[in-house]
Scaffold this motif. Structure first.
Motif, PDB file in Angstrom:
ATOM      1  N   GLU A 155       0.522  -1.704   0.683  1.00  0.00           N
ATOM      2  CA  GLU A 155       0.048   0.060  -0.178  1.00  0.00           C
ATOM      3  C   GLU A 155       0.884   1.469  -0.375  1.00  0.00           C
ATOM      4  N   SER A 156       1.818   0.878   0.809  1.00  0.00           N
ATOM      5  CA  SER A 156       2.541   2.758   0.949  1.00  0.00           C
ATOM      6  C   SER A 156       3.536   2.835  -1.110  1.00  0.00           C
ATOM      7  N   VAL A 157       4.001   1.683  -1.849  1.00  0.00           N
ATOM      8  CA  VAL A 157       3.767   2.041  -2.996  1.00  0.00           C
ATOM      9  C   VAL A 157       3.484   2.037  -3.748  1.00  0.00           C
ATOM     10  N   GLY A 158       1.646   2.227  -3.558  1.00  0.00           N
ATOM     11  CA  GLY A 158       0.792   1.785  -4.308  1.00  0.00           C
ATOM     12  C   GLY A 158       0.722   0.544  -5.263  1.00  0.00           C
ATOM     13  N   ALA A 159       0.664  -0.806  -4.848  1.00  0.00           N
ATOM     14  CA  ALA A 159       0.865  -1.877  -5.120  1.00  0.00           C
ATOM     15  C   ALA A 159       0.198  -2.732  -4.917  1.00  0.00           C
ATOM     16  N   HIS A 160      -0.464  -3.599  -5.740  1.00  0.00           N
ATOM     17  CA  HIS A 160      -1.491  -4.080  -5.550  1.00  0.00           C
ATOM     18  C   HIS A 160      -1.057  -5.877  -4.976  1.00  0.00           C
ATOM     19  N   TYR A 161      -1.310  -6.269  -3.768  1.00  0.00           N
ATOM     20  CA  TYR A 161      -0.626  -7.756  -3.130  1.00  0.00           C
ATOM     21  C   TYR A 161      -1.357  -8.864  -2.751  1.00  0.00           C
ATOM     22  N   PHE A 162      -0.861 -10.242  -3.114  1.00  0.00           N
ATOM     23  CA  PHE A 162      -1.753 -11.190  -3.056  1.00  0.00           C
ATOM     24  C   PHE A 162      -0.607 -12.386  -2.465  1.00  0.00           C
ATOM     25  N   GLU A 163      -1.405 -13.044  -1.804  1.00  0.00           N
ATOM     26  CA  GLU A 163      -0.506 -14.871  -1.109  1.00  0.00           C
ATOM     27  C   GLU A 163      -0.587 -15.785  -3.011  1.00  0.00           C
ATOM     28  N   THR A 164       0.082 -16.569  -3.456  1.00  0.00           N
ATOM     29  CA  THR A 164      -0.198 -17.376  -3.886  1.00  0.00           C
ATOM     30  C   THR A 164       0.652 -18.551  -3.678  1.00  0.00           C
ATOM     31  N   ILE A 198      -3.640 -17.590  -8.371  1.00  0.00           N
ATOM     32  CA  ILE A 198      -2.560 -17.793  -9.461  1.00  0.00           C
ATOM     33  C   ILE A 198      -3.576 -16.718 -10.678  1.00  0.00           C
ATOM     34  N   ASP A 199      -4.535 -17.216 -11.063  1.00  0.00           N
ATOM     35  CA  ASP A 199      -5.901 -16.628 -12.243  1.00  0.00           C
ATOM     36  C   ASP A 199      -5.611 -14.917 -11.404  1.00  0.00           C
ATOM     37  N   GLU A 200      -6.302 -15.027 -10.420  1.00  0.00           N
ATOM     38  CA  GLU A 200      -6.392 -14.058  -9.415  1.00  0.00           C
ATOM     39  C   GLU A 200      -5.417 -12.900  -9.901  1.00  0.00           C
ATOM     40  N   LEU A 201      -4.369 -13.277  -9.541  1.00  0.00           N
ATOM     41  CA  LEU A 201      -3.208 -12.101  -9.779  1.00  0.00           C
ATOM     42  C   LEU A 201      -2.876 -11.673 -11.039  1.00  0.00           C
ATOM     43  N   PHE A 202      -3.158 -12.504 -12.073  1.00  0.00           N
ATOM     44  CA  PHE A 202      -2.767 -11.691 -13.439  1.00  0.00           C
ATOM     45  C   PHE A 202      -4.315 -11.012 -13.746  1.00  0.00           C
ATOM     46  N   MET A 203      -5.365 -11.777 -13.728  1.00  0.00           N
ATOM     47  CA  MET A 203      -6.668 -11.140 -14.193  1.00  0.00           C
ATOM     48  C   MET A 203      -6.930  -9.640 -13.371  1.00  0.00           C
ATOM     49  N   GLU A 204      -6.448  -9.435 -12.289  1.00  0.00           N
ATOM     50  CA  GLU A 204      -6.206  -8.227 -11.148  1.00  0.00           C
ATOM     51  C   GLU A 204      -5.026  -7.338 -11.824  1.00  0.00           C
ATOM     52  N   THR A 229      -3.793  -7.369 -14.944  1.00  0.00           N
ATOM     53  CA  THR A 229      -4.916  -7.439 -16.543  1.00  0.00           C
ATOM     54  C   THR A 229      -6.115  -5.992 -16.844  1.00  0.00           C
ATOM     55  N   ARG A 230      -6.634  -6.258 -15.652  1.00  0.00           N
ATOM     56  CA  ARG A 230      -7.620  -4.801 -15.361  1.00  0.00           C
ATOM     57  C   ARG A 230      -6.759  -3.859 -15.109  1.00  0.00           C
ATOM     58  N   LEU A 231      -6.049  -3.504 -14.364  1.00  0.00           N
ATOM     59  CA  LEU A 231      -5.915  -2.929 -13.933  1.00  0.00           C
ATOM     60  C   LEU A 231      -4.872  -1.464 -14.766  1.00  0.00           C
ATOM     61  N   MET A 232      -4.158  -2.341 -15.787  1.00  0.00           N
ATOM     62  CA  MET A 232      -3.559  -2.561 -17.262  1.00  0.00           C
ATOM     63  C   MET A 232      -4.132  -1.758 -18.180  1.00  0.00           C
ATOM     64  N   VAL A 233      -5.753  -2.327 -18.504  1.00  0.00           N
ATOM     65  CA  VAL A 233      -6.297  -1.825 -19.300  1.00  0.00           C
ATOM     66  C   VAL A 233      -7.199  -0.144 -18.806  1.00  0.00           C
ATOM     67  N   GLN A 234      -7.604  -0.456 -17.662  1.00  0.00           N
ATOM     68  CA  GLN A 234      -8.054   0.913 -16.504  1.00  0.00           C
ATOM     69  C   GLN A 234      -7.108   2.000 -16.641  1.00  0.00           C
ATOM     70  N   HIS A 235      -5.650   1.367 -16.629  1.00  0.00           N
ATOM     71  CA  HIS A 235      -4.858   2.892 -16.772  1.00  0.00           C
ATOM     72  C   HIS A 235      -4.656   2.895 -18.713  1.00  0.00           C
ATOM     73  N   ALA A 236      -4.980   1.843 -19.592  1.00  0.00           N
ATOM     74  CA  ALA A 236      -4.360   2.895 -20.670  1.00  0.00           C
ATOM     75  C   ALA A 236      -6.071   3.018 -21.550  1.00  0.00           C
ATOM     76  N   GLN A 237      -7.103   3.334 -20.353  1.00  0.00           N
ATOM     77  CA  GLN A 237      -7.942   4.183 -20.929  1.00  0.00           C
ATOM     78  C   GLN A 237      -7.722   5.119 -20.926  1.00  0.00           C
ATOM     79  N   GLN A 238      -7.365   5.340 -19.589  1.00  0.00           N
ATOM     80  CA  GLN A 238      -7.731   6.709 -19.059  1.00  0.00           C
ATOM     81  C   GLN A 238      -6.375   7.553 -19.687  1.00  0.00           C
ATOM     82  N   ASN A 239      -5.041   7.076 -20.058  1.00  0.00           N
ATOM     83  CA  ASN A 239      -3.910   7.006 -21.131  1.00  0.00           C
ATOM     84  C   ASN A 239      -4.628   8.132 -22.360  1.00  0.00           C
TER      85      ASN A 239
END
Length: 224
Positions: free
Chosen positions: A146-155, A163-169, A171-181
């Motif tokens: 949280e202090s560095v703005g990262a999302h955390y998962f235990e896998t 594992i799927d949840e890690l990559f899916m989240e 992916t969702r964040l990268m799409v969101q970032h691309a749309q905002q750009n």
């Protein structure tokens, strides 16, 4: 869901996995891409590359180009070659290895220095199937993420947990970032177009004013 006037978008993202040797980066990638787990550890030499196609619920399609990098110290200098141009990063550590968690912090600093806000960060505390050997608390890891703005998962690549949840989240964040750009770029282009239009209109108005100030008898005529 996409509406009738919205066409699905194809995204292409580069994702890099970073972390010390033996933390399970290769196992995570193999589990996600091929749904396989090899209990015999084989060290990655320099880097390996895999792709995964993801279909999102809204119809958008994503191709993940995943770079699995070597964790050995002698390969650290090659890091920038592999993470340059990355849209997302997964920083992996072993929950039974405190030193591997500390090394993640070095990678985060490096990525932020080189890529700034243009890369989405996720941190994976791997090998939770070895909970009884844990040396890094989940609370400490979450607080750091949280202090560095990262999302955390235990896998766990072994048990295929999160594992799927890690990559899916990611992916969702990268799409969101691309749309905002894209939205920012469109807004900037529209603003620049509006400014150019005002300049042209002001110039035309100025010419009209100058034309109206010229005495009738002094205006040029093609008839001479």
């Amino acid at each position: 869901m996409t509406t009738n006037n919205q066409q699905p978008t194809q995204y292409n993202f580069k994702v890099v996995l970073l972390g010390e040797g033996c933390v399970g980066k290769t196992s995570i990638v193999c589990r996600y891409v091929e749904d396989k787990f090899n209990s015999q550890h084989i060290s990655t030499l320099q880097a390996s590359f895999l792709t995964k196609k993801v279909n999102l619920e809204n119809g958008n399609k994503v191709q993940l180009n995943i770079w699995d990098t070597a964790g050995q110290e002698r390969f650290h200098a090659l890091g920038p070659i592999y993470y340059r141009g990355s849209h997302g990063a997964i920083l992996v550590y072993d929950i039974t290895d405190q030193d591997s968690f500390q090394k993640v912090k070095n990678w985060v600093k490096e990525l932020k220095r080189m890529l700034g806000a243009e890369i989405i960060l996720t941190i994976a505390g791997n090998k939770i199937d070895l909970e009884e050997q844990r040396t890094v608390s989940e609370d400490d890891a979450i607080a750091y993420a949280e202090s560095v703005g990262a999302h955390y998962f235990e896998t766990s690549a072994k048990t295929n947990e999160n594992i799927d949840e890690l990559f899916m989240e990611l992916t969702r964040l990268m799409v969101q970032h691309a749309q905002q750009n894209n939205q920012r770029q469109r807004a900037t282009a529209q603003q620049q177009f509006g400014q150019r239009r005002l300049i042209v209109e002001d110039s035309q108005d100025g010419n009209d004013d100058m034309q109206s100030q010229v005495p009738e008898g002094s205006r040029g005529s093609c008839c001479g």
